[in-house]
Design a protein around this motif. Structure first.
Motif, PDB file in Angstrom:
ATOM      1  N   LYS A   1      72.625  38.913  29.490  1.00 34.39           N
ATOM      2  CA  LYS A   1      71.314  38.314  29.758  1.00 34.39           C
ATOM      3  C   LYS A   1      71.464  37.068  30.626  1.00 34.39           C
ATOM      4  O   LYS A   1      70.709  36.869  31.590  1.00 34.39           O
ATOM      5  N   PHE A   2      72.443  36.233  30.302  1.00 33.75           N
ATOM      6  CA  PHE A   2      72.686  35.042  31.120  1.00 33.75           C
ATOM      7  C   PHE A   2      73.103  35.438  32.536  1.00 33.75           C
ATOM      8  O   PHE A   2      72.634  34.870  33.521  1.00 33.75           O
ATOM      9  N   TRP A   3      74.002  36.408  32.624  1.00 30.71           N
ATOM     10  CA  TRP A   3      74.485  36.832  33.945  1.00 30.71           C
ATOM     11  C   TRP A   3      73.336  37.401  34.780  1.00 30.71           C
ATOM     12  O   TRP A   3      73.200  37.085  35.967  1.00 30.71           O
ATOM     13  N   GLU A   4      72.507  38.206  34.158  1.00 33.97           N
ATOM     14  CA  GLU A   4      71.386  38.818  34.884  1.00 33.97           C
ATOM     15  C   GLU A   4      70.412  37.761  35.392  1.00 33.97           C
ATOM     16  O   GLU A   4      69.892  37.869  36.514  1.00 33.97           O
ATOM     17  N   SER A   5      70.158  36.740  34.581  1.00 36.52           N
ATOM     18  CA  SER A   5      69.217  35.697  35.002  1.00 36.52           C
ATOM     19  C   SER A   5      69.710  34.980  36.257  1.00 36.52           C
ATOM     20  O   SER A   5      68.912  34.477  37.045  1.00 36.52           O
ATOM     21  N   ARG A   6      71.026  34.963  36.439  1.00 31.84           N
ATOM     22  CA  ARG A   6      71.595  34.314  37.624  1.00 31.84           C
ATOM     23  C   ARG A   6      71.600  35.234  38.846  1.00 31.84           C
ATOM     24  O   ARG A   6      71.387  34.786  39.977  1.00 31.84           O
ATOM     25  N   TRP A   7      71.811  36.533  38.643  1.00 29.42           N
ATOM     26  CA  TRP A   7      72.101  37.409  39.773  1.00 29.42           C
ATOM     27  C   TRP A   7      71.055  38.477  40.070  1.00 29.42           C
ATOM     28  O   TRP A   7      71.152  39.159  41.089  1.00 29.42           O
ATOM     29  N   ARG A   8      70.063  38.658  39.206  1.00 26.53           N
ATOM     30  CA  ARG A   8      69.096  39.739  39.409  1.00 26.53           C
ATOM     31  C   ARG A   8      68.416  39.672  40.775  1.00 26.53           C
ATOM     32  O   ARG A   8      68.313  40.673  41.490  1.00 26.53           O
ATOM     33  N   LYS A   9      67.959  38.512  41.148  1.00 28.21           N
ATOM     34  CA  LYS A   9      67.221  38.381  42.406  1.00 28.21           C
ATOM     35  C   LYS A   9      68.110  38.724  43.599  1.00 28.21           C
ATOM     36  O   LYS A   9      67.669  39.378  44.555  1.00 28.21           O
TER      37      LYS A   9
ATOM     38  N   LYS B   1      71.084  40.540  43.605  1.00 23.99           N
ATOM     39  CA  LYS B   1      71.732  41.847  43.606  1.00 23.99           C
ATOM     40  C   LYS B   1      70.768  43.013  43.430  1.00 23.99           C
ATOM     41  O   LYS B   1      71.134  44.161  43.660  1.00 23.99           O
ATOM     42  N   GLY B   2      69.541  42.754  43.010  1.00 23.50           N
ATOM     43  CA  GLY B   2      68.538  43.810  42.918  1.00 23.50           C
ATOM     44  C   GLY B   2      68.946  44.926  41.976  1.00 23.50           C
ATOM     45  O   GLY B   2      69.448  44.696  40.870  1.00 23.50           O
ATOM     46  N   ASN B   3      68.761  46.180  42.440  1.00 28.72           N
ATOM     47  CA  ASN B   3      69.044  47.337  41.586  1.00 28.72           C
ATOM     48  C   ASN B   3      70.523  47.474  41.247  1.00 28.72           C
ATOM     49  O   ASN B   3      70.881  48.091  40.237  1.00 28.72           O
ATOM     50  N   GLU B   4      71.380  46.907  42.092  1.00 25.02           N
ATOM     51  CA  GLU B   4      72.816  46.946  41.809  1.00 25.02           C
ATOM     52  C   GLU B   4      73.126  46.236  40.494  1.00 25.02           C
ATOM     53  O   GLU B   4      74.122  46.534  39.827  1.00 25.02           O
ATOM     54  N   CYS B   5      72.248  45.312  40.130  1.00 21.98           N
ATOM     55  CA  CYS B   5      72.425  44.544  38.901  1.00 21.98           C
ATOM     56  C   CYS B   5      72.509  45.468  37.683  1.00 21.98           C
ATOM     57  O   CYS B   5      73.340  45.270  36.790  1.00 21.98           O
ATOM     58  N   ASP B   6      71.664  46.491  37.649  1.00 25.14           N
ATOM     59  CA  ASP B   6      71.650  47.406  36.505  1.00 25.14           C
ATOM     60  C   ASP B   6      72.962  48.177  36.401  1.00 25.14           C
ATOM     61  O   ASP B   6      73.478  48.406  35.302  1.00 25.14           O
ATOM     62  N   VAL B   7      73.490  48.587  37.540  1.00 27.12           N
ATOM     63  CA  VAL B   7      74.762  49.318  37.550  1.00 27.12           C
ATOM     64  C   VAL B   7      75.880  48.437  37.000  1.00 27.12           C
ATOM     65  O   VAL B   7      76.690  48.865  36.168  1.00 27.12           O
TER      66      VAL B   7
END
Length: 579
Positions: A225-233, A235-241
């Motif tokens: 969750k912490f990592w996603e909050s930093r990188w979602r914007k 990395k986009g859909n790659e974030c889910d992978v």
């Protein structure tokens, strides 16, 4: 030297004891080449993978002395189709390479190179993220003739980032934590670490929890969750992978006792988490991923978590703390050295057209379907044909190419392909249905009716078959039978728009449609015409739009849409008339 291929997981499992022995003996091996990590990674590799396994060429049974994990993939060609490509199996992770008993190095590595050239099908070989000694790289690369191959050293930088991912900082750990603080970090960093550790150790407010069976899931999700909050914007859909891969590999490593994942807390509030791989054999700890509450800096979670991981590593006798790829500035606060990884591409100078490896056909098909869906007709055709060169009875490629040939107006070729598919799969509903559509396109309504009836014999509730059968009957003037088909389709699926429209059109042809209903069906015909235009089915779109005008001659938007179709068909005379 005998080279075998390991191409499935059961065989890979059988060589674990042998693999572990080679791994322990190879002082240059790293955790990403361990059996434990690869046993978690390989099931997540979407492309076909293989492992070259070398053993001495002797009549006596013997164990393998080296392993080389690889994978097969495809590279899109500019004009369509695919070139077979060989890659390192673990290039989604930080390091790749070979493991080998040291005494066999000079014999095994050239043997691997020779086997790759003579037995594997590829146009280019991408050695990405490879971490090997200069000696091993020289042994491998000099086995490829400069007369036949080109070599290139690749350095890719992510756009908008200054990080060099070909540098891998690492810390050679001393035996004592205080010695580390005294000799490896600056006085400022040393003071911060000691101050923050005292704050944690003497406070009820801040504390660290180590991962265990009870908190495993929650620790992983806090980290992600912490990592996603930093990188979602970014990395986009790659974030889910990435998230799914990290979650899976963390669970796998915990199961095999090689995961270190503490969380820093303030009361009930998590402030940060870090995941490290623990390689007991190599006495190394490898930093994988971290995440923190970016609104909190006192104490700084990242500094504390890395320092605690290093302290844990020293306490447990580890010799290396590896930050892995990337020379981010914060890593240098911990006193690392640098090592460099390589990204080398080997290509044939005069590549001949090579058939695809049969194991890459599913990948080739998926890529081809995406091109077909994107209306990249020429490229999709090349892809389907390349698949059929390897497997002439590939059902999905026969079907896809048949549909594509119909789109291109090559009706005879389309018919032959669909009939070939029916020889392979006599009860293929989609082949029969497409064959019916093909006949209908050519005005061969009797053959179309026969094909649709075959579909309905196999699948009595096939709505599309009832709808298209009704249209074919309508073309023969069999209005009552056509209306019955449309009504049957609507009985199965009351909101089937196409069946509803065709029913309305049939009733109108018989003078059984009120003026209000005419306006309603004119609009539905118009919408279906737009939908078929968007799908690239211009012939069907034109039929619906013409029917819309028949029902409502005063609809200007329909004329405009018809004109656009005529323009795309280069029928400029009718386009001008429609405007």
């Amino acid at each position: 030297m005998q080279i075998d291929k390991i191409e499935n997981f059961p065989t890979f499992k059988k060589v674990r004891k042998n693999w572990d022995y080679v791994y322990a003996a190879d002082t240059h091996a790293h955790f990403f080449l361990s059996w434990v990590l690869l046993s978690g990674l390989l099931p997540m590799v979407h492309e076909p993978w293989l492992i070259l396994a070398a053993k001495p060429d002797t009549h006596e049974p013997s164990d393998y002395v080296a392993f080389f994990p690889l994978k097969l993939t495809l590279k899109k060609q500019h004009g369509g189709g695919f070139a077979p490509q060989l890659c390192m199996a673990g290039n989604s992770l930080d390091y790749t390479g070979i493991i080998c008993l040291p005494e066999y190095e000079e014999e095994v590595i050239p043997a691997f190179a020779t086997y790759i050239q003579q037995q594997l099908v590829w146009s280019s070989f991408e050695l990405k993220n490879i971490l090997e000694t200069d000696t091993r790289m020289a042994l491998f690369l000099r086995s490829f003739s400069r007369d036949s191959f080109d070599f290139s050293q690749i350095r890719i930088h992510n756009e908008g980032e200054d990080t060099d991912n070909y540098i891998a900082p690492y810390v050679s750990l001393p035996d004592d934590w205080n010695q580390y603080l005294q000799n490896y970090v600056s006085s400022n960093t040393r003071q911060k670490i000691r101050r923050f550790f005292r704050k944690i150790e003497t406070s009820d407010e801040f504390y660290l929890t180590q991962v265990d069976a009870d908190n495993l899931q929650s620790h992983i999700e806090i980290l992600l969750k912490f990592w996603e909050s930093r990188w979602r914007k970014q990395k986009g859909n790659e974030c889910d992978v990435i998230i799914n891969s990290v979650r899976a590999i963390c669970l796998h490593c915990f199961k095999h006792n090689c995961l270190y994942l503490p969380v820093l807390w303030q009361g009930d509030r998590p402030l940060g988490a870090i995941a490290n791989f623990v390689d007991v054999e190599r006495k190394s700890m490898l930093f994988v991923i971290t995440g923190r509450d970016r609104s909190w800096n006192n104490p700084p979670p990242g500094l504390i978590l890395h320092a605690e991981a290093i302290r844990y590593a020293i306490k447990n006798g580890f010799k290396v703390y590896d930050f892995l790829r990337g020379n981010e500035e914060y890593k240098y606060s911990f006193g690392p050295k640098e090592r460099h990884i390589q990204h080398i591409v080997v290509k044939y100078k005069n590549p001949q057209k090579k058939p695809l490896d049969v194991r890459t056909l599913p990948l080739a098909f998926n890529l081809t379907v995406k091109e077909h869906q994107a209306n990249q007709i020429t490229k999709a055709e090349q892809g389907y044909r390349q698949i059929l060169e390897v497997d002439s009875n590939h059902p999905e490629a026969l079907y896809g190419l048949g549909v594509l040939m119909r789109q291109k107006g090559n009706y005879q070729t389309a018919e032959n392909l669909l009939k070939n598919l029916l020889q392979v799969q006599p009860n293929s509903i989609k082949a029969l249905f497409s064959l019916g559509n093909l006949y209908q396109t050519q005005g061969q309504s009797s053959q179309a009716i026969e094909a649709y009836n075959q579909v309905l014999t196999l699948e009595p509730d096939a709505i599309a078959a009832y709808n298209n059968l009704g249209y074919a009957l309508q073309q023969q003037g069999k209005w009552e039978q056509a209306i019955a088909c449309y009504q049957k389709a609507l009985k199965v699926k009351p909101n089937c728009v196409e069946a509803d429209v065709n029913l309305g059109n049939a009733l109108h042809a018989q003078g059984k449609l009120s003026p209000d209903k005419q306006a309603h069906y004119a609009q539905l015909n118009y919408k279906l015409g737009l939908a078929r235009t968007k799908a690239g089915d211009l012939q069907t779109a034109e039929v619906y739009l013409q029917k819309a005008l028949e029902l409502n001659p005063n609809c200007g938007e329909v004329y405009k849409s018809l004109a656009e179709i005529y323009k795309r068909q280069q029928n400029f005379k009718d386009a001008e008339a429609a405007y």
